[in-house]
Design an enzyme around this catalytic site. Structure first.
Site, PDB file in Angstrom:
ATOM      1  N   ARG A 289       0.820  -1.212   0.000  1.00 33.12           N
ATOM      2  CA  ARG A 289       0.000   0.000   0.000  1.00 33.12           C
ATOM      3  C   ARG A 289       0.857   1.267   0.000  1.00 33.12           C
ATOM      4  O   ARG A 289       0.448   2.287  -0.563  1.00 33.12           O
ATOM      5  CB  ARG A 289      -0.934  -0.004   1.212  1.00 33.12           C
TER       6      ARG A 289
ATOM      7  N   GLY B 142      -9.587  -9.421   0.591  1.00 34.99           N
ATOM      8  CA  GLY B 142      -8.418  -9.991   1.263  1.00 34.99           C
ATOM      9  C   GLY B 142      -8.129 -11.425   0.907  1.00 34.99           C
ATOM     10  O   GLY B 142      -6.986 -11.788   0.589  1.00 34.99           O
TER      11      GLY B 142
ATOM     12  N   LYS C  85     -21.133 -16.627   3.897  1.00 35.71           N
ATOM     13  CA  LYS C  85     -22.566 -16.418   4.093  1.00 35.71           C
ATOM     14  C   LYS C  85     -23.205 -15.594   2.981  1.00 35.71           C
ATOM     15  O   LYS C  85     -22.663 -14.583   2.551  1.00 35.71           O
ATOM     16  CB  LYS C  85     -22.814 -15.723   5.432  1.00 35.71           C
TER      17      LYS C  85
ATOM     18  N   GLY D 129     -13.205  -3.429   1.665  1.00 32.56           N
ATOM     19  CA  GLY D 129     -14.594  -3.056   1.897  1.00 32.56           C
ATOM     20  C   GLY D 129     -15.133  -2.116   0.844  1.00 32.56           C
ATOM     21  O   GLY D 129     -16.294  -2.219   0.439  1.00 32.56           O
TER      22      GLY D 129
END
Length: 415
Positions: A40, A351, A198, A374
């Site tokens: 990063r 990730g 999920k 995210g």
């Protein structure tokens, strides 16, 4: 995308200006406290160097971890990031600890690291008063932190609205251009790979993609829920019985425009969740009670490779098996190989996906690897990212004029 880019501003306009760059330096450290991955930091170098080369005075900040406001610990300090960046740039990068009043020295051509912005009271609350205070010593605000663009925090949102001029840095721009190419104007067929434990955590993503993609490839617990919705036995596999109707609804939405859901036809099952578990490869109709699906089988691997070979665009988020265990890594390895071999334009994020890309050595074969996490997921959902919304709000021509070159003196706080 309707926003000002750093590349739209000439070097002559940048010269002598005080430039505030919000970066994403939320980097990992090992057990000894040493920086373990500087990806990063290196990703932000293009924008930093462009400003320094133009003779600007550069201020950098980022969040690191989740500190308590007003009570930073040594483990949450950006000091090691500043030290590493200094080595990469070949010039000093002093760390400024208390910086929101602008009382620090910085001359054109110089650079400072402003301590972890999440340590400032008001950062998490997106405090406009804090933003106004910071904006007093900023001429140009640059957001180059796509990975946190989904957060409504002061240095990501309120400051972009308060600064004299606000723009997107090259890393932010590249992320949005890549996502726009993949989703707004994709080469067809568009295949999206969405995997995870999920359905409930990614239902809005699945619903959004159902209206856009030609093939929705599912893996992990999400695939198990969809298999159960089709009436397949899933044994003790991770799945969500209460979301079978939601899974069927996603399939119907795809079918409305001739899109399809890809699910495995054979799977690798285990008697327990362990690296040394007893395993079997079975058709999806033959999963026994008490066993769990942990990977896709060889026929499914071949089928998936064929789907991806014929794709025009691939968006990839998530592995199709428990690839961290060698016994269940074959499916994700085959997926990675298929994405790398496909002539399609490919973009990957998340990730677990990045970990799989690194493990199977295909980094150079992916057209664009998002650092978003995210933000990548929320963009796929079709949500408006707060940081991007702020940049769009500043896109009017009147908001693009840089002020005259300032005098670099500390101004007294207003009474």
């Amino acid at each position: 995308m309707d926003f000002l880019r750093l590349s739209d501003i000439s070097a002559a306009e940048l010269a002598g200006k005080r430039i505030f760059i919000r970066a994403d330096f939320n980097v990992p450290f090992d057990a000894d406290g040493a920086l373990s991955d500087d990806t990063r930091i290196r990703a932000a170098l293009t924008g930093i160097r462009a400003c320094l080369d133009a003779g600007a005075a550069v201020m950098l900040t980022s969040h690191l971890g989740r500190p308590r406001e007003g009570a930073l610990t040594a483990a949450e300090s950006l000091a090691p990031v500043a030290s590493h960046l200094a080595k990469l740039l070949g010039q000093p990068v002093p760390l400024v600890r208390d910086w929101t009043d602008g009382r620090f020295e910085l001359a054109p051509g110089g650079i400072v690291m402003l301590e972890n912005c999440r340590g400032n009271p008001g950062e998490k609350a997106d405090d406009p008063a804090l933003a106004a205070r910071i904006a007093r010593f900023v001429d140009l605000y640059v957001n180059d932190a796509f990975g946190t663009a989904h957060r409504r925090e002061c240095t990501l949102h309120a400051l972009a609205l308060a600064a004299p001029v606000a723009c997107a840095g090259p890393l932010m721009t590249a992320e949005l251009d890549a996502l726009g190419r993949a989703l707004a104007q994709p080469a067809r067929p568009l295949a999206a790979i969405v995997a995870g434990s999920k359905v409930s955590t990614k239902l809005t993503i699945l619903e959004s993609l159902a209206d856009k993609v030609d093939v929705l490839v599912l893996g992990g617990g999400i695939a198990n829920t969809f298999l159960a919705a089709r009436g397949c036995p899933v044994g003790a596999s991770l799945h969500e019985p209460d979301l079978l109707d939601a899974a069927r609804a996603v399939e119907r939405r795809l079918a409305e425009h001739a899109g399809v859901v890809w699910l495995p036809e054979d799977v690798v099952v285990a008697d327990r969740f362990a690296p040394d578990a007893l395993t079997r490869t079975l058709h999806v109709d033959d999963v026994p009670e008490g066993w769990m699906i942990l990977d896709i089988g060889p026929d499914s691997r071949d089928s998936l490779a064929d789907v991806l070979q014929r794709a025009g665009t691939i968006v990839w988020n998530g592995p199709v098996g428990v690839f961290e265990m060698d016994a269940f890594a074959a499916g994700t390895r085959a997926l990675a190989t298929a994405v790398a071999a496909s002539p399609a334009y490919s973009i990957a994020g998340g990730g677990d996906t990045l970990a799989a890309i690194a493990r199977f050595g295909i980094t150079e074969d992916i057209d664009y690897i998002s650092t978003g996490g995210g933000a990548f997921l929320e963009f796929l959902e079709g949500r408006e990212l707060p940081a991007l919304a702020a940049l769009r709000a500043r896109a009017r021509p009147a908001s693009r004029r840089l002020p005259p070159t300032p005098v670099f003196e500390n101004e007294p706080e207003p009474a």
